[in-house]
Design a protein around this motif. Structure first.
Motif, PDB file in Angstrom:
ATOM      1  N   LYS A   1       0.836  -1.210   0.000  1.00 24.19           N
ATOM      2  CA  LYS A   1       0.000   0.000   0.000  1.00 24.19           C
ATOM      3  C   LYS A   1       0.868   1.256   0.000  1.00 24.19           C
ATOM      4  CE  LYS A   1      -1.096   1.966   3.545  1.00 24.19           C
ATOM      5  NZ  LYS A   1      -0.655   3.180   4.301  1.00 24.19           N
TER       6      LYS A   1
ATOM      7  N   ALA B   1     -13.106  -1.993   7.029  1.00 23.34           N
ATOM      8  CA  ALA B   1     -13.307  -1.750   5.599  1.00 23.34           C
ATOM      9  C   ALA B   1     -14.039  -0.436   5.359  1.00 23.34           C
ATOM     10  CB  ALA B   1     -14.090  -2.907   4.978  1.00 23.34           C
TER      11      ALA B   1
ATOM     12  N   SER C   1     -11.728   2.652   6.442  1.00 25.65           N
ATOM     13  CA  SER C   1     -10.553   2.853   5.590  1.00 25.65           C
ATOM     14  C   SER C   1     -10.932   3.384   4.211  1.00 25.65           C
ATOM     15  CB  SER C   1      -9.776   1.539   5.445  1.00 25.65           C
ATOM     16  OG  SER C   1     -10.572   0.540   4.845  1.00 25.65           O
ATOM     17  N   SER C   2     -12.079   2.984   3.691  1.00 24.81           N
ATOM     18  CA  SER C   2     -12.525   3.477   2.381  1.00 24.81           C
ATOM     19  C   SER C   2     -12.781   4.976   2.422  1.00 24.81           C
ATOM     20  CB  SER C   2     -13.807   2.751   1.952  1.00 24.81           C
ATOM     21  OG  SER C   2     -13.594   1.373   1.830  1.00 24.81           O
TER      22      SER C   2
ATOM     23  N   CYS D   1      -9.324   7.138   2.825  1.00 25.80           N
ATOM     24  CA  CYS D   1      -8.185   6.866   1.951  1.00 25.80           C
ATOM     25  C   CYS D   1      -7.487   8.131   1.443  1.00 25.80           C
ATOM     26  CB  CYS D   1      -8.625   5.998   0.769  1.00 25.80           C
ATOM     27  SG  CYS D   1      -7.266   5.515  -0.333  1.00 25.80           S
TER      28      CYS D   1
ATOM     29  N   PHE E   1      -6.967   8.365  -4.312  1.00 24.68           N
ATOM     30  CA  PHE E   1      -7.407   6.991  -4.042  1.00 24.68           C
ATOM     31  C   PHE E   1      -6.355   5.977  -4.496  1.00 24.68           C
ATOM     32  CE2 PHE E   1     -11.226   9.517  -3.979  1.00 24.68           C
ATOM     33  CZ  PHE E   1     -11.903   9.005  -2.879  1.00 24.68           C
TER      34      PHE E   1
ATOM     35  N   LEU F   1      -6.019   2.360  -2.736  1.00 19.71           N
ATOM     36  CA  LEU F   1      -7.279   2.095  -2.029  1.00 19.71           C
ATOM     37  C   LEU F   1      -7.478   0.604  -1.767  1.00 19.71           C
ATOM     38  CD1 LEU F   1     -10.047   2.915  -0.888  1.00 19.71           C
ATOM     39  CD2 LEU F   1     -10.958   2.778  -3.223  1.00 19.71           C
ATOM     40  N   LYS F   2      -7.276  -0.207  -2.806  1.00 18.12           N
ATOM     41  CA  LYS F   2      -7.514  -1.651  -2.632  1.00 18.12           C
ATOM     42  C   LYS F   2      -6.600  -2.266  -1.581  1.00 18.12           C
ATOM     43  CE  LYS F   2      -9.519  -2.544  -7.187  1.00 18.12           C
ATOM     44  NZ  LYS F   2      -9.368  -3.271  -8.484  1.00 18.12           N
TER      45      LYS F   2
ATOM     46  N   ARG G   1      -5.175  -0.740   0.801  1.00 20.09           N
ATOM     47  CA  ARG G   1      -5.515  -0.145   2.101  1.00 20.09           C
ATOM     48  C   ARG G   1      -6.696  -0.874   2.726  1.00 20.09           C
ATOM     49  NH1 ARG G   1      -5.565   3.864   5.765  1.00 20.09           N
ATOM     50  NH2 ARG G   1      -7.508   4.924   6.282  1.00 20.09           N
ATOM     51  N   VAL G   2      -7.746  -1.105   1.925  1.00 27.03           N
ATOM     52  CA  VAL G   2      -8.911  -1.833   2.452  1.00 27.03           C
ATOM     53  C   VAL G   2      -8.529  -3.269   2.780  1.00 27.03           C
ATOM     54  CG1 VAL G   2     -11.220  -2.698   1.911  1.00 27.03           C
ATOM     55  CG2 VAL G   2     -10.569  -0.372   1.240  1.00 27.03           C
TER      56      VAL G   2
END
Length: 308
Positions: free
Chosen positions: A41, A218, A221-222, A225, A268, A271-272, A274-275
């Motif tokens: 990340k 989830a 964090s979204s 971000c 972003f 983002l993926k 991070r989640v």
């Protein structure tokens, strides 16, 4: 028959030491298990240097043999910094949360869901946690970069201090707090909601804590971000060869750089991962925290009964 512990009342009946011990173990478990994903990340969020080409401004090509070799560097590099900081920081975090949650009245009526009380308690806990953890987080992110030249976390701390002063360890703190306070407030409030929704009886249920924690991580964090991208730029600016990034002065300067280079999509980046980091991290953290809090209380109760 084994005694059942009402989980709705644990916060008000557990001791400060129990909360702190459970929090420290939860923090170490969470960060260590998810560290490689967190490294990915960080690397995705870092902005690469810009060069002027015939067609305008573009990211510099860095696919040299040396660069490709550095990509194979262990994703665990810098984990020692997390271990050193996460234990005491999370001990303070969860202990503060339980004290504030009780003070704000979240434990008064276990049949009702309290949104503001856990959110406010989470904000207070985050303030205490981030002030302690921020320097360790700076070292961690510097060590996570592909092109890092630091050999150890001690070497990193000394060289960052020599080159940039103590400011380097705290320049991202305002951004961290701007991100972490809403993140943790949302996470704590969402966790408490799902915990009560999935387990109205309030009994100890590991599956409930894992699912509620994962959903809370989830969701929070979204939403936060963009601020995490800004924080990463500020914490890693000292290793950038791009003068604009290296001289970023703070929150709004970092926001301007990201928007200029990548537009709104730039906020972003990562983002993926991070989640994918925060969802299991929160599930692990809450599960470990609730288990050890229950375990320590149970042991203390058994010792009290044996002493009678």
């Amino acid at each position: 028959m084994e005694e059942e512990y009402d989980y709705e009342s644990l916060g008000q009946s557990s001791t400060m030491t129990q909360n702190a011990t459970a929090g420290a173990l939860a923090g170490i478990a969470e960060h260590c298990l998810m560290y490689p994903v967190d490294s990915i990340k960080t690397r995705k969020q870092v902005l690469r240097p810009m060069v002027i080409t015939n067609g305008g401004v573009a990211q510099a090509a860095t696919r040299t043999a040396a660069h490709l070799a550095t990509q194979k560097v262990s994703l665990w590099r810098g984990v020692n910094s997390v271990v050193m900081g996460a234990g005491p920081a999370h001990a303070l975090h969860f202990a503060t949360y339980e004290v504030c949650k009780e003070a704000f009245g979240a434990n008064e009526d276990s049949t009702r869901y309290h949104f503001l009380a856990p959110a406010a308690a989470g904000a207070c806990a985050t303030l205490a946690h981030d002030i302690m953890m921020n320097p360790f987080d700076v070292i961690k992110q510097r060590m996570q970069l592909r092109e890092t030249t630091y050999r150890t976390i001690g070497d990193c701390a000394r060289r960052v201090y020599a080159a940039e002063g103590v400011t380097a360890f705290y320049i991202s703190l305002p951004t961290t707090l701007v991100m972490s306070i809403p993140f943790q407030s949302i996470q704590f409030a969402t966790y408490e909601f799902f915990r009560k929704y999935l387990n109205p009886a309030g009994s100890y249920d590991p599956k409930t804590h894992m699912v509620a924690g994962g959903l809370a991580g989830a969701f929070a964090s979204s939403i936060t971000c963009p601020l995490d991208v800004v924080k990463t730029l500020l914490q890693t600016r000292g290793q950038s060869i791009d003068p604009r990034i290296r001289n970023a002065a703070g929150l709004w300067d970092a926001v301007s750089i990201i928007h200029e280079r990548h537009g709104y999509r730039g906020f972003f980046r990562g983002l993926k991962p991070r989640v994918l980091t925060q969802m299991p991290s929160a599930a692990i953290s809450w599960s470990v925290y609730e288990y050890f809090k229950w375990f320590l209380m149970k042991k203390d109760s058994q010792r009290s009964l044996l002493s009678l």
